[in-house]
Design an enzyme around this catalytic site. Structure first.
Site, PDB file in Angstrom:
ATOM      1  N   ARG A 210       0.851  -1.210   0.000  1.00 23.08           N
ATOM      2  CA  ARG A 210       0.000   0.000   0.000  1.00 23.08           C
ATOM      3  C   ARG A 210       0.874   1.243   0.000  1.00 23.08           C
ATOM      4  O   ARG A 210       0.638   2.198  -0.730  1.00 23.08           O
ATOM      5  CB  ARG A 210      -0.897   0.003   1.247  1.00 23.08           C
ATOM      6  CG  ARG A 210      -1.980  -1.043   1.197  1.00 23.08           C
ATOM      7  CD  ARG A 210      -2.733  -1.094   2.517  1.00 23.08           C
ATOM      8  NE  ARG A 210      -3.742  -2.139   2.455  1.00 23.08           N
ATOM      9  CZ  ARG A 210      -4.012  -2.982   3.434  1.00 23.08           C
ATOM     10  NH1 ARG A 210      -3.361  -2.911   4.584  1.00 23.08           N
ATOM     11  NH2 ARG A 210      -4.947  -3.891   3.280  1.00 23.08           N
ATOM     12  N   PHE A 226     -11.426  -4.020  -5.926  1.00 21.38           N
ATOM     13  CA  PHE A 226     -11.415  -4.965  -4.801  1.00 21.38           C
ATOM     14  C   PHE A 226     -10.867  -4.226  -3.570  1.00 21.38           C
ATOM     15  O   PHE A 226      -9.902  -4.640  -2.946  1.00 21.38           O
ATOM     16  CB  PHE A 226     -10.557  -6.207  -5.111  1.00 21.38           C
ATOM     17  CG  PHE A 226     -10.874  -6.869  -6.417  1.00 21.38           C
ATOM     18  CD1 PHE A 226     -11.928  -7.783  -6.512  1.00 21.38           C
ATOM     19  CD2 PHE A 226     -10.142  -6.578  -7.563  1.00 21.38           C
ATOM     20  CE1 PHE A 226     -12.222  -8.405  -7.720  1.00 21.38           C
ATOM     21  CE2 PHE A 226     -10.434  -7.197  -8.777  1.00 21.38           C
ATOM     22  CZ  PHE A 226     -11.476  -8.109  -8.857  1.00 21.38           C
ATOM     23  N   ASP A 248     -15.985  -2.435  -4.798  1.00 17.38           N
ATOM     24  CA  ASP A 248     -16.022  -3.737  -4.121  1.00 17.38           C
ATOM     25  C   ASP A 248     -17.451  -4.264  -4.175  1.00 17.38           C
ATOM     26  O   ASP A 248     -18.409  -3.493  -4.153  1.00 17.38           O
ATOM     27  CB  ASP A 248     -15.560  -3.618  -2.664  1.00 17.38           C
ATOM     28  CG  ASP A 248     -15.110  -4.962  -2.093  1.00 17.38           C
ATOM     29  OD1 ASP A 248     -13.892  -5.172  -1.939  1.00 17.38           O
ATOM     30  OD2 ASP A 248     -15.981  -5.811  -1.824  1.00 17.38           O
ATOM     31  N   SER A 249     -17.586  -5.598  -4.235  1.00 17.00           N
ATOM     32  CA  SER A 249     -18.926  -6.185  -4.334  1.00 17.00           C
ATOM     33  C   SER A 249     -19.549  -6.443  -2.962  1.00 17.00           C
ATOM     34  O   SER A 249     -20.695  -6.880  -2.883  1.00 17.00           O
ATOM     35  CB  SER A 249     -18.871  -7.486  -5.138  1.00 17.00           C
ATOM     36  OG  SER A 249     -17.998  -8.382  -4.505  1.00 17.00           O
ATOM     37  N   ASP A 296      -6.578  -5.965  -6.718  1.00 20.29           N
ATOM     38  CA  ASP A 296      -6.203  -6.862  -5.608  1.00 20.29           C
ATOM     39  C   ASP A 296      -7.332  -7.874  -5.399  1.00 20.29           C
ATOM     40  O   ASP A 296      -8.024  -7.842  -4.368  1.00 20.29           O
ATOM     41  CB  ASP A 296      -5.955  -6.018  -4.341  1.00 20.29           C
ATOM     42  CG  ASP A 296      -5.441  -6.854  -3.186  1.00 20.29           C
ATOM     43  OD1 ASP A 296      -4.943  -7.972  -3.423  1.00 20.29           O
ATOM     44  OD2 ASP A 296      -5.533  -6.384  -2.035  1.00 20.29           O
ATOM     45  N   CYS A 336      -3.123 -13.406  -4.902  1.00 17.99           N
ATOM     46  CA  CYS A 336      -2.853 -14.036  -3.600  1.00 17.99           C
ATOM     47  C   CYS A 336      -3.069 -15.541  -3.694  1.00 17.99           C
ATOM     48  O   CYS A 336      -3.237 -16.217  -2.679  1.00 17.99           O
ATOM     49  CB  CYS A 336      -3.703 -13.406  -2.503  1.00 17.99           C
ATOM     50  SG  CYS A 336      -5.462 -13.534  -2.788  1.00 17.99           S
TER      51      CYS A 336
HETATM   52  N1  SAH Z   1      -7.342  -4.473  -1.417  1.00 17.54           N
HETATM   53  C1  SAH Z   1      -7.958  -4.831  -0.165  1.00 17.54           C
HETATM   54  C2  SAH Z   1      -8.119  -6.324   0.016  1.00 17.54           C
HETATM   55  C3  SAH Z   1      -8.890  -7.006  -1.078  1.00 17.54           C
HETATM   56  S1  SAH Z   1      -9.606  -8.502  -0.597  1.00 17.54           S
HETATM   57  C4  SAH Z   1      -7.169  -4.217   0.982  1.00 17.54           C
HETATM   58  O1  SAH Z   1      -6.136  -3.566   0.738  1.00 17.54           O
HETATM   59  O2  SAH Z   1      -7.570  -4.389   2.128  1.00 17.54           O
HETATM   60  C5  SAH Z   1     -10.641  -8.856  -1.931  1.00 17.54           C
HETATM   61  C6  SAH Z   1     -11.911  -8.030  -1.983  1.00 17.54           C
HETATM   62  O3  SAH Z   1     -12.542  -8.329  -3.224  1.00 17.54           O
HETATM   63  C7  SAH Z   1     -12.953  -8.319  -0.933  1.00 17.54           C
HETATM   64  O4  SAH Z   1     -13.278  -7.116  -0.266  1.00 17.54           O
HETATM   65  C8  SAH Z   1     -14.188  -8.840  -1.701  1.00 17.54           C
HETATM   66  O5  SAH Z   1     -15.412  -8.352  -1.173  1.00 17.54           O
HETATM   67  C9  SAH Z   1     -13.950  -8.266  -3.045  1.00 17.54           C
HETATM   68  N2  SAH Z   1     -14.523  -8.992  -4.199  1.00 17.54           N
HETATM   69  C10 SAH Z   1     -14.498 -10.315  -4.438  1.00 17.54           C
HETATM   70  N3  SAH Z   1     -15.014 -10.583  -5.661  1.00 17.54           N
HETATM   71  C11 SAH Z   1     -15.366  -9.387  -6.206  1.00 17.54           C
HETATM   72  C12 SAH Z   1     -15.922  -8.984  -7.451  1.00 17.54           C
HETATM   73  N4  SAH Z   1     -16.211  -9.882  -8.388  1.00 17.54           N
HETATM   74  N5  SAH Z   1     -16.120  -7.674  -7.665  1.00 17.54           N
HETATM   75  C13 SAH Z   1     -15.829  -6.753  -6.701  1.00 17.54           C
HETATM   76  N6  SAH Z   1     -15.276  -7.076  -5.523  1.00 17.54           N
HETATM   77  C14 SAH Z   1     -15.040  -8.367  -5.265  1.00 17.54           C
END
Ligand code: SAH
Length: 392
Positions: A210, A226, A248-249, A296, A336
């Site tokens: 970050r 995400f 985010d979803s 991410d 990941c």
């Molecule tokens: N970048 C974040 C961590 C990401 S974790 C950080 O720095 O804290 C992955 C995230 O993707 C989760 O919040 C999950 O809700 C979201 N997610 C999963 N599938 C998704 C999709 N198809 N579209 C949007 N968000 C999604």
């Protein structure tokens, strides 16, 4: 102590200090060990190899703890292992950061135990019957070492099921504030809902990344895909980004992100509660472009067998993001999935760039931080990788 004799040749991985013995490697079990019981592991010629936790139900029949015969894992052994894992992280905890991973399972010679620190609170995952049997000593030592106010059990259900255990969650010790715990990372404040948040509540494995990515974002328009509770979004804003759009979803993720924006007195942010792939397509149709994009996503490849499908999903996602970036644009892209190694990830990115019709440079290669160490004898502990790319 019950001893387990391995088949001829199966001692090799144990001698190389790999911490797993698969059920197919077992020749003979001398006695009737219960699941999670401490056993000694012997080679076919009865030579002592290691101590470990046995589980008849798991594909990993023995999780190895100790290779020195003189150091039988007793109460003092458990306390010492926890002490050393925590001592190794002492430099991470500063006035600017009070959250990190304190124990990372096999990488800290404590297979099946994960402990995350969130300011004055701890979230633990107890993933094996062996750890479950030693839970009281572990909790006691954690209490002593961290002066924590509360310890929460947030164990991964799938991992526990592999060991034949039921799901488990709830307060193990102490008390928790009714809604949020407030933590600080890189000088930025976050609300964390330990009970309801994803995984253990916060993705502390992206702490360095970050910061690294944010250093490029001053004055830029940024799309954080995400976003979860806003780790990259908030670091971008702190670094002076001109505008950040977070997608985010999960409704809870977006709600927490919005709270975190207020908590840090930031603005200039747009949050979109939607599927990332859908949103990227929409931006393309609307001809909305960004100076920088962060991708991410969650783990697309839960195992090696899912690799092909995951590779296509990563490729499509990255291709769509690249199409929204002009020349000079930046893409910070992560995976990941442990099954996708850095070389494979680079190939996927090269494939996405070709499909997007873009020339790209790798500016930085990114990894999981030091509180998620990788044992050279257990590279399965490596999972998070990222590339910072420039469109040229
Ligand atoms: N970048 C974040 C961590 C990401 S974790 C950080 O720095 O804290 C992955 C995230 O993707 C989760 O919040 C999950 O809700 C979201 N997610 C999963 N599938 C998704 C999709 N198809 N579209 C949007 N968000 C999604």
């Amino acid at each position: 102590m019950v001893s387990i004799i391995l088949k001829r040749g199966k001692e090799k991985a144990v001698l190389q200090r790999h911490p797993w013995v698969f059920s197919g490697a077992v020749q003979q079990v001398n006695g009737k060990p219960e699941n999670g019981q401490l056993v000694s592991v012997l080679a076919f010629d009865k030579q002592f190899l290691a101590y470990g936790h046995y589980n008849a139900q798991s594909r990993v029949a023995i999780r190895l703890l100790e290779w020195d015969e003189a150091h039988t894992p007793n109460e003092a052994w458990w306390r010492k292992r926890i002490q050393s894992a925590i001592a190794n992280r002492s430099h991470i905890l500063t006035p600017n950061t009070n959250t990190c991973r304190l124990v990372y399972s096999e990488s800290d010679y404590l297979p099946g135990l994960i402990v995350d620190k969130y300011a004055d609170y701890l979230s633990v995952q107890i993933l094996t019957t062996g750890i479950e049997r030693n839970k009281n000593i572990i909790i006691d030592e954690l209490q002593k070492l961290t002066s924590t106010k509360g310890i929460y059990d947030k164990s991964d259900i799938t991992a526990r099921a592999h060991d034949g255990m039921e799901a488990s969650s709830g307060i193990l010790w102490g008390e928790f504030p009714p809604e949020y715990v407030e933590v600080m990372e890189n000088g930025i404040k976050y609300h964390i809902n330990i009970a309801e948040g994803q995984k253990s509540g916060f993705y502390c494995d992206q702490r360095h990344n970050r910061n690294t990515v944010a250093a490029y974002l001053k004055g830029k328009t940024v799309l954080d895909c995400f976003s979860y509770s806003g780790g990259f979004t908030l670091n971008a804003l702190a670094a002076g980004a001109a505008q950040v759009t977070a997608v985010d979803s999960s409704a809870l993720a977006i709600e927490t992100l919005q709270k975190n924006i207020v908590l840090n007195a930031f603005d200039i942010t747009q949050t979109i509660h939607s599927d990332v792939n859908k949103q990227l397509r929409l931006f393309k149709e609307q001809e909305v472009f960004f100076d920088a994009i962060i991708l991410d996503p969650p783990k697309y490849a839960p195992s090696r067998s899912a690799l092909d499908k995951a590779a296509r999903a990563y490729k499509d996602l990255n291709r769509m993001a690249m199409q929204l970036l002009p020349t000079g644009g930046l893409l910070a892209t992560f995976s990941c999935s442990g099954a996708v190694d850095m070389e494979t990830f680079k190939q996927i990115i090269a494939w996405a760039a070709l499909d997007a019709g873009k020339e790209i440079q790798i500016i930085q290669q990114l990894h999981q931080p030091e509180d998620h160490p990788v044992r050279v004898s257990f590279t399965e502990g490596e999972y998070l990788k990222g590339l910072l790319l420039r469109i040229v």
